[in-house]
Structure formats: C-alpha cells, structure tokens
Design a protein around this motif. Structure first.
Motif: not given
Length: 751
Positions: A183-188, A212-220, A240-245, A248-253
């Motif tokens: 679980l500590a290594d998961l990218d969610v 830091e392993g959690i990325t949240m995606v909303d309609s924006g 849950f704001a991420s420092d990643r670029p 959209d959802l496809a990019d996050a997945m």
C-alpha cells in the motif's frame, strides 16, 4: 409489471411505507399498561433524572439511530428535497434492522442552511444513540458532520462518505495482497472529488497509502497545487492537490496502480485501463453505470486485473450495507461517543479478513450457486453473508474500547453470542452447544468424506475448535478437494486402502456373522463409508459419527443401527428437531424414524427428547400430543399417547413435568392448559412435543419451518448406544457443523 411499477406497488401496499413501531413488552392487561405508562413510568423517569446514563438501561435510546437527510443528494436522483427522499431513508432503516437489529427513526429535515440542520439534530440528541447522515450534498455534508461530531456525545456517521471508503478500503487491502503490491508504494487515481472521493482518499491514507501517492481528478482535470493556489478548488479538494503537471483523467491513469471511480458512468475506456501499471486494481463505482464496464476493465488490464463496482450483478460489489449496520451495532453496544478512525479501520480489516474464509452454503446459494472463493473475483464479502455481523461489530466495539471512545466495555468473549441472538433463536441455542463442544473437542468421523460439503465442514470444525474430524474416503481426493477449495488444513483421513481397515473388517464380521455376513462380505461392506465409520465408533477409534449427506435417511441409518445399536435399556431410536421462534424453543419427536409408535416407543422417545433439550440448557416440559384432550376422544389412536403419559407420570425415575394426551393448542397455550385442565401436571406450556406418528411429526415440523418461520436444527438422532447423527440430504455445511457440535456434546456426556 416493470421494476418501477413493482416498487410502487411494494411501497403503497397496506400499510404504506416500510417501517412501523412495535411494542417490546407485554401490553395485554391493565397492570401491563400501568407499568408501561402512568403511574409506573414515573420510576424510570426519576432514575434517568438522577443519572442520565440510565436512559440506556430504561429506554430504547441505546439501540435507536436517527437517519437524517435533507434530500439534497438522494441516490442517483439528486436534489429532490426531504419529503421525496423519505422512501430512501425508510429503506435505510430496513437495512439497519434486517442486518444488525438496529432500530431507526428516519428524519427528513427541511433545512437549506447547514446551520439549521445542525441545530435540529443537536436538539434531538437525547432521543438517539447515534446519527446516520444520509444523502446530503457536498460541501454542506462536511460542515454538518464536522459540527455534529464536535457537539454531540453520540456517534455521527455520514455513510455516503465513510461507507464507501470503508468497503472499498477492505477491497483494496485484499486486492493489493493478491497482486503483491505494498500500500505504501501504490499510485492511486480518483475520478471525482466529491464527499465520497475525499472521504475514501482520507481513509486510504489511514490504511497506509501515502498522500503523495494519491491523485484526484474532477471535472476540471487533475487537482493540482497550481489550481489550489488559484482558488479553483474548494478547501476539501485542495487537501489532495498534487504537484504533478496539469492534465486530464487519461493522463492521471497512465502508469497508476489503482483507479477509484466515484464520478459518472462511461468516462473510462479500455485504453486508459491498458495504460495503467501491470496487475491494476480498478474500482469504477459510479451507479448505476460504472466509469467502465466490469468485463471491459477486466479484459483491458495487463496481468491480473481486479475490478470492483457498486453493482450487484458483477463480482466484488462495493455495497455500503456491508458497513453502516455493523459499525453502528458495535458503536452502540460499546456506547461509543463517536465513530473514530480506529473503528473505521477495524471494520475494513475485519471485512478483508472475512473474505478469506470459507463461504457458507446459504451465501453461495443466494448468489446463484456457483463456488465463491477468495481471489480476484472475491475480495470483499457478499452483502447477504450473516457472518459480517459477527466479525465487524466486535472489531468496531474492540476498537472503540481500545481507542477510548467507549462508555462501556462489553465482554468481547461473549459478545458474539449476544449478536447471534439478534439474528434468531436458532443461532443463540446452537451457540450454547458449540461452546460446550469447544470446551472438550471429540473425534467425529464423517462417513462421506468424498464430498466437498464434508471436507468444508471438517475444515470449519478444526478452524473453530469444535471437533477433531476424521474423513472416511479417498485420501488423495480429499486432499485435492481441500486444495481446490482453498482450505488451509491437513485433513485426517481413513482410506479404504489403509491397513487398519482389515481390523475393522474383522470386527464387523464378529458383530454380524450370526446375521448371515461372511468375512468377505464384511470387507466388502466397508466400502460403504457408513459401515466403516460405524465400526470406528463401535471400537472406540472415534467418539461420534455423522452421515446422510449423500444417502437417503433410512439407508444412512441402517449401518449404525446394525453395528452400534441402541443404548442399553433402550429399544428405539428417534429423530428430534429443535424448532426456534422469536421467543420460544420447542423440541419435536419423532420426525424421522418410527412410523407408528406404540406406548413403549412414545415413552422412550419422550425421555430421549428431554435429554436433548437439556443439552441446550432447556428445562424440558413434555406433552404427548393427540387430537384428544385427556380422554375426550377414546379410540385406538388415542390409547398410545395416553398410556405413555401415564407411565411417565407414574415413573419415579422421570424427573420432568409430562402429561397427555392433549391437543397441540392445549400443550402450547397457558390459558388453554391451566384455565381448563387445572389437574394437569404441566403448569407451563410444553417445550417437548411428542407426536403420535412419524407422519404427524414430519408434517408438523415442516409446516412450522416453512409457514411460521421456525428455525430448525436437526434431525438429532436420540437413543443410540454411541453418538450418531444422520443429516438430511441437501443440508448445508452449517447444518453439518451444528450436528457435529451436538455429537461432540453427546460424546462428552458419555465420556
């Protein structure tokens, strides 16, 4: 009619709705009413005034939950207002009662301002033991729950947030284990950033997933630190704001280990799942249409893909009914002040552990009859599994105690017994016997070892410490069956090819040679596991036996009767059922063995049945049944029960109240018995009913079971020289385990 028309008819059928208030104490006499209300009710009022905690002892507060909603986010219907949401809230009450025996008042509050909702619930705190917030839109749901948790001293739980979090968390624990990911290594990745998504993300952190392993995606798009800084997201998403670029959802997945969908249907395609890391965990939980179809997600992932949705027609349903009834049950029984994170984690871990256990036949049958086994298609228990109550509620209560949230500490060693009583008298009564069995497990030989149900029963007997099972059958087949069923135990097996079998053949020959059985025939008879098991018991190599899973009752009974026989001073065996009702237990005989018993048979059967009642800690009161009351009809059919009752009354060795012949209502209704027949030896209704024929007994117990909803345990075979029980063909594993427990207690008493 279609589903909607059926549902409308279901809800409007008289009485309308799905809930009613029922009394729990007698209200039949003037004295009853004076105790229930004035003047007697003043007593508990004074006690509660002196000590408010006494409300838990004198009122229903400790088992009463408020289901509160403003109807602003009702299921998939959206903001339909409080009145239109009432059928949903009543339904929530049904689930509370059905699964955990928790009572509910549903409160639909017309309050657009969260502060008004908070004020209403705060004012009602004295009434309830807990509050379940339901279908309140975000972000108001966060405001309401946080304020009420701070101000109230009873548990407050917003199921739309935490229910999904806990159940999907249990699924995550097992899914990660199956695909060997930490679980500590998961990218969610979360699709959706509403109340459920935020609560689930927080809960995954509690389980060990780093923020830091959690990325949240909303309609924006991806919720990034830049969006948070620009004020583009609310404070809850910003957590849950991420420092990643940005993306959209496809990019996050792309490259993610886990996808959690709490958004809208159809927004994920096969390519997006294929872009995830190998052995992906995919939880598309939008209802009624998931973010991606179950089959499409399963096929698209690389390697082992574990998929869980909110739908009941796919494996791994994330259903909140696995959580809230049992979480509140444990919280109420510990009189918890809150439902804290420790209690939620305990619930998830208990659910995850239960999914690894052998699944009861009743659950398998309820879901189509196909085998259910821990693995990618079964990572969380089924909602209709009754064991969830016995695992989750104690885990929650224990966590409440250990975390300091509890006002009282129920005895966790006996707590499960009280929970079983809530699901029916049968479970409560069987617990008495199974506890006795566990105190001194005996060797129980299962004659039909080449049967999956017997192998599963043997595993449960070992796992629960009830007995030391011995399976008769093909050793290699039995071991392969245990492996195939995922049962981690080494079964004890007696195989027909074992050297010891010749010794058993010699003994069978000695016992039956004057019944026309040759030595060769004795060896051949042992191919029938019933004969082999019977000889093992007769020689003392086993303490008891069970059979009947694959043979008709008479065929299964014949070998033990020939080899073991009836007890000394006993000429007749009998089949006894324990029938349980909400507030009553009765034992009925004979329902399986003696077709047309005379007075001798009825006399013995009565004594045997009374002894079985005592094994369940029931003081027996026996009635010999007929269509006659104490000689009101005098013909050949009434003579046998009348004579048997006379013998039993006159026998100084018989130490139980017994009388007859009498009709069934006379035996069971106090007024019919003592009001009319004050000379009768019974001064309370009978709990041991002896029928005048097998036909009557068999018909009666099946009518009571199927029309009156009686729980049935049996048939328990009484009168044998050693403990023998013959189950009915088609009995499930639970029935086999229960009768094995009875056999162990029989053997303990003989030992």
């Amino acid at each position: 009619m279609g589903l909607e028309e059926d549902a409308l008819e279901y809800h409007r059928r008289d009485p309308p709705g799905k809930l009613e208030i029922a009394t729990t104490k007698p209200t039949n006499t003037q004295r009853d009413l004076s105790l229930a209300y004035s003047p007697g009710v003043a007593g508990p009022c004074r006690e509660i005034d002196a000590d408010p905690t006494d409300a838990f002892d004198y009122t229903s507060k400790g088992n009463l939950v408020a289901v509160v909603s403003d109807g602003s986010a009702t299921l998939g219907l959206g903001d339909i207002g409080p009145l239109a949401s009432k059928p949903v809230m009543e339904g929530k009450g049904v689930l509370f009662k059905r699964f955990a025996d928790v009572d509910v008042f549903d409160l639909e509050v017309d309050a657009e301002d969260p502060a008004e909702m908070i004020s209403v619930v705060e004012a009602l705190e004295p009434t309830f033991g807990g509050v379940n917030l339901e279908d309140i839109a975000a972000p108001a749901c966060f405001t309401v729950e946080e304020a009420l948790k701070e101000s109230l001293s009873i548990p407050v739980f917003h199921d739309d947030q935490h229910g999904t979090a806990i159940i999907s968390g249990a699924a995550l624990l097992n899914a990660a284990d199956i695909v060997a990911k930490d679980l500590a290594d998961l990218d969610v990745v979360f699709s959706g950033a509403g109340a459920s998504a935020i609560a689930t993300a927080r809960f995954f952190e509690s389980l060990g997933v780093p923020q830091e392993g959690i990325t949240m995606v909303d309609s924006g798009g991806i919720v990034t630190e830049d969006r948070a800084a620009a004020g583009d997201v609310n404070e809850y998403k910003a957590e849950f704001a991420s420092d990643r670029p940005a993306g959209d959802l496809a990019d996050a997945m792309a490259g993610a280990d886990v996808f959690v969908g709490l958004s809208v249907g159809g927004i994920v395609d096969r390519g997006m799942v294929a872009s995830m890391a190998a052995d992906p965990i995919v939880f598309p939980m939008a209802n009624p249409d998931p973010e991606i179809d179950y089959a499409a997600a399963t096929e698209a992932g690389e390697g082992t893909t574990i998929v869980a949705t909110g739908r009941s027609d796919y494996p791994n349903q994330v259903n909140n009914v696995l959580g809230f009834p049992f979480i509140f049950r444990g919280a109420l029984d510990a009189r918890a002040r809150t439902i804290n994170e420790e209690m939620k984690v305990a619930a998830a871990e208990a659910l995850a552990a239960l999914a690894r256990e052998d699944v009861p036949d009743a659950v398998v049958s309820a879901y189509g009859g196909e085998p259910i086994q821990f693995g990618p298609e079964y990572v969380i228990p089924k909602p209709l599994d009754p064991r969830v109550l016995f695992e989750v509620a104690p885990a929650v209560a224990r966590a409440a105690i250990e975390s300091g949230a509890a006002r009282q500490s129920p005895d966790l060693d006996t707590y499960v017994e009280s929970l079983e009583a809530r699901l029916g008298k049968s479970r409560e009564m069987m617990r008495v016997v199974l506890n006795k069995a566990k105190s001194d497990p005996q060797r129980v030989v299962l004659a039909e070892g080449n049967d999956d149900a017997m192998v599963r029963a043997a595993y449960q007997l070992v796992d629960r410490g009830i007995a030391e099972p011995i399976l008769v059958g093909d050793r290699e087949w039995i071991r392969a069956s245990a492996d195939r069923l995922g049962l981690s135990f080494e079964p004890t097996v007696v195989d027909l090819e074992d050297e010891d079998v010749e010794r058993y053949a010699d003994r069978l020959y000695e016992l039956r040679k004057r019944k026309g059985v040759t030595r060769k025939e004795a060896r051949e008879l042992l191919a029938d596991g019933d004969y082999l098991a019977s000889v093992m018991v007769e020689t003392g190599d086993a303490d008891a036996m069970l059979t009947g899973a694959t043979n008709h009752y008479p065929s299964a009974l014949r070998p033990p009767l020939e080899v073991i026989g009836t007890a000394p001073d006993t000429d007749y065996a009998a089949g006894v059922y324990m029938l349980t009702f909400r507030n009553r237990v009765i034992f009925v005989a004979d329902a399986t063995v003696n077709p047309d018993p005379d007075a001798d048979v009825l006399t013995e059967i009565t004594c045997h049945t009374a002894e079985i009642a005592r094994r369940f800690n029931v003081d027996p009161r026996a009635a010999l049944l007929s269509y006659s009351d104490f000689g009101s009809v005098d013909d050949e059919h009434t003579h046998a029960p009348r004579e048997a009752a006379r013998r039993l009354r006159d026998d100084p060795a018989v130490d139980i109240p017994v009388d007859g012949e009498m009709q069934a209502d006379t035996a069971l209704l106090r007024d019919a018995l003592t009001g009319t027949y004050d000379f009768a030896d019974l001064d309370d209704p009978a709990n041991v009913l002896i029928f005048p024929s097998l036909e009557a007994g068999n018909i009666a117990y099946k009518l009571l079971q199927n029309l009156a909803g009686a729980g049935a345990v049996g048939p328990m075979l009484a009168g044998m020289d050693r403990p023998v029980h013959v189950i009915q063909r088609g009995d499930d594993v639970e029935d086999i385990v229960n009768l094995a427990g009875v056999a162990v207690v029989d053997a303990q008493q003989e030992g």
